[in-house]
Motif scaffolding. Structure first.
Motif, short mmCIF file in Angstrom:
data_model
loop_
_atom_site.label_atom_id
_atom_site.label_comp_id
_atom_site.label_asym_id
_atom_site.label_seq_id
_atom_site.Cartn_x
_atom_site.Cartn_y
_atom_site.Cartn_z
N UNK A 136 0.83 -1.20 0.00
CA UNK A 136 0.00 0.00 0.00
C UNK A 136 0.87 1.26 0.00
N UNK A 137 1.93 1.25 0.77
CA UNK A 137 2.84 2.41 0.79
C UNK A 137 3.49 2.62 -0.58
N UNK A 138 3.88 1.51 -1.22
CA UNK A 138 4.48 1.63 -2.56
C UNK A 138 3.45 2.16 -3.56
N UNK A 139 2.23 1.69 -3.46
CA UNK A 139 1.18 2.16 -4.36
C UNK A 139 0.92 3.64 -4.17
N UNK A 140 0.86 4.08 -2.93
CA UNK A 140 0.60 5.50 -2.65
C UNK A 140 1.76 6.36 -3.15
N UNK A 141 2.99 5.86 -2.96
CA UNK A 141 4.15 6.61 -3.45
C UNK A 141 4.09 6.78 -4.96
N UNK A 142 3.77 5.71 -5.68
CA UNK A 142 3.69 5.78 -7.13
C UNK A 142 2.52 6.65 -7.58
N UNK A 143 1.42 6.57 -6.87
CA UNK A 143 0.23 7.33 -7.23
C UNK A 143 0.47 8.83 -7.07
N UNK A 160 3.31 10.38 -7.14
CA UNK A 160 4.51 10.84 -7.82
C UNK A 160 4.12 11.76 -8.98
N UNK A 161 4.73 12.93 -9.03
CA UNK A 161 4.39 13.91 -10.07
C UNK A 161 5.60 14.24 -10.92
N UNK A 162 6.10 13.26 -11.58
CA UNK A 162 7.20 13.53 -12.50
C UNK A 162 6.58 13.80 -13.86
N UNK A 163 6.91 14.96 -14.47
CA UNK A 163 6.30 15.28 -15.75
C UNK A 163 6.71 14.27 -16.84
N UNK A 164 5.77 13.90 -17.66
CA UNK A 164 6.02 13.02 -18.79
C UNK A 164 5.83 11.54 -18.45
N UNK A 165 5.45 11.20 -17.22
CA UNK A 165 5.30 9.79 -16.86
C UNK A 165 3.84 9.39 -16.69
N UNK A 166 2.94 10.28 -17.06
CA UNK A 166 1.53 10.00 -16.87
C UNK A 166 1.10 8.76 -17.65
N UNK A 167 1.50 8.70 -18.92
CA UNK A 167 1.07 7.58 -19.76
C UNK A 167 1.77 6.28 -19.36
N UNK A 168 2.95 6.40 -18.82
CA UNK A 168 3.63 5.20 -18.34
C UNK A 168 2.88 4.62 -17.12
N UNK A 169 2.39 5.52 -16.29
CA UNK A 169 1.59 5.05 -15.14
C UNK A 169 0.28 4.41 -15.62
N UNK A 170 -0.34 5.00 -16.64
CA UNK A 170 -1.57 4.42 -17.18
C UNK A 170 -1.26 3.08 -17.82
N UNK A 171 -0.15 2.97 -18.52
CA UNK A 171 0.22 1.74 -19.21
C UNK A 171 0.48 0.61 -18.22
N UNK A 172 0.95 0.91 -17.02
CA UNK A 172 1.17 -0.14 -16.01
C UNK A 172 -0.13 -0.83 -15.61
N UNK A 173 -1.22 -0.11 -15.68
CA UNK A 173 -2.51 -0.68 -15.29
C UNK A 173 -3.21 -1.40 -16.44
N UNK A 174 -2.67 -1.30 -17.64
CA UNK A 174 -3.30 -1.91 -18.80
C UNK A 174 -2.57 -3.20 -19.18
N UNK A 175 -3.35 -4.15 -19.66
CA UNK A 175 -2.79 -5.40 -20.15
C UNK A 175 -2.69 -5.29 -21.66
N UNK A 176 -1.45 -5.26 -22.17
CA UNK A 176 -1.26 -5.06 -23.61
C UNK A 176 -1.04 -6.36 -24.36
N UNK A 177 -1.14 -7.48 -23.70
CA UNK A 177 -1.01 -8.76 -24.37
C UNK A 177 -2.41 -9.25 -24.73
N UNK A 178 -2.76 -9.30 -25.99
CA UNK A 178 -4.13 -9.67 -26.36
C UNK A 178 -4.47 -11.13 -26.05
N UNK A 179 -3.46 -11.99 -25.97
CA UNK A 179 -3.72 -13.39 -25.69
C UNK A 179 -4.12 -13.62 -24.23
#
Length: 186
Positions: free
Chosen positions: A133-140, A142-161
Motif C-alpha cells: 500500500x505504501x508503494x502504491x501510494x508513493x507511485x500514485x 509521484x508527479x514527475x512530468x512526462x510519466x503519466x502515460x507510463x503510469x496508465x500503461x502499467x494498469x493496462x494489459x497489452x497482451x491480447x492473448x
C-alpha cells in the motif's frame, strides 16, 4: 370336566430345574449343582414365585426369593471368571481413558500450534499489505512530468492473448500504445 385343567403332581418348573442341575453336574469338576447341593429345589414351583393355592403374606414371598437366591448361587469357576472379566474390563476402561486423555492433550497442542501459525501468517500478510500500500501510494502521488502515460500503461494489459475480457478492447489498446510512444504535446 372337559375345559378345566387337571391338577397334576408333576411340576414342570421343578422338572426343568432338576434336568438343568443334572446337565450342569456333568460339565465339570466343580460342584456345579446350584447351592452346593445343600438345599433341594422346592417341590412346588409356586414357592419360588410366592404364589400358592391360598393367599401368601409378603414375608413368605421374600423368604421364597431368599431361598431361590440361595438355590441359584454361582459355582466357584463362574465367580472366578466374573472377577477376571471385571478386572479385565476395568483395565481396558483405564487404558481407554488414558488414551482419550492423550488424544485430548494432542488435540490441544495441535490447536495451539495451528493458532500460532495462523497468527504469524496474519501478521506477515498485514505487513506485506502495508508495504504494498505504501508503494502504491508513493507511485500514485509521484508527479514527475512526462510519466503519466507510463503510469496508465502499467494498469493496462497489452497482451491480447492474456486478455480475458469478453469485449473487444483492441482499439483502446492501440490508442494507449500510440499515446505511450508519442505523448500529446501541450
Amino acid at each position: 370336566e372337559f375345559g378345566s385343567p387337571q391338577h397334576t403332581e408333576n411340576d414342570p418348573a421343578a422338572d426343568f430345574l432338576q434336568k438343568e442341575q443334572g446337565a450342569l453336574a456333568e460339565l465339570g469338576d466343580d460342584d456345579l449343582a446350584f447351592g452346593g447341593g445343600a438345599s433341594d429345589p422346592p417341590q412346588n414351583a409356586y414357592a419360588l414365585s410366592g404364589e400358592s393355592d391360598e393367599p401368601a403374606e409378603p414375608t413368605d414371598f421374600y423368604s421364597a426369593i431368599q431361598s431361590a437366591d440361595a438355590f441359584a448361587t454361582e459355582p466357584e469357576s463362574v465367580r472366578k471368571w466374573r472377577a477376571d472379566q471385571e478386572q479385565l474390563l476395568t483395565e481396558k476402561d483405564r487404558e481407554a481413558e488414558e488414551e482419550r486423555q492423550s488424544w485430548i492433550e494432542q488435540a490441544r497442542q495441535e490447536l495451539a500450534d495451528w493458532e500460532a501459525r495462523q497468527a504469524e501468517q496474519l501478521e506477515k500478510t498485514k505487513s506485506d499489505n502495508r508495504s504494498s500500500e505504501e508503494a502504491f501510494i508513493r507511485e500514485r502521488d509521484e508527479d514527475t512530468p512526462g510519466t503519466e502515460w507510463e503510469r496508465v500503461a502499467r494498469f493496462c494489459d497489452f497482451n491480447p492473448k492474456n486478455s480475458k475480457n469478453s469485449k473487444d478492447v483492441a482499439r483502446m489498446r492501440s490508442i494507449l500504445l500510440r499515446l505511450k510512444q508519442t505523448p500529446l504535446v501541450r
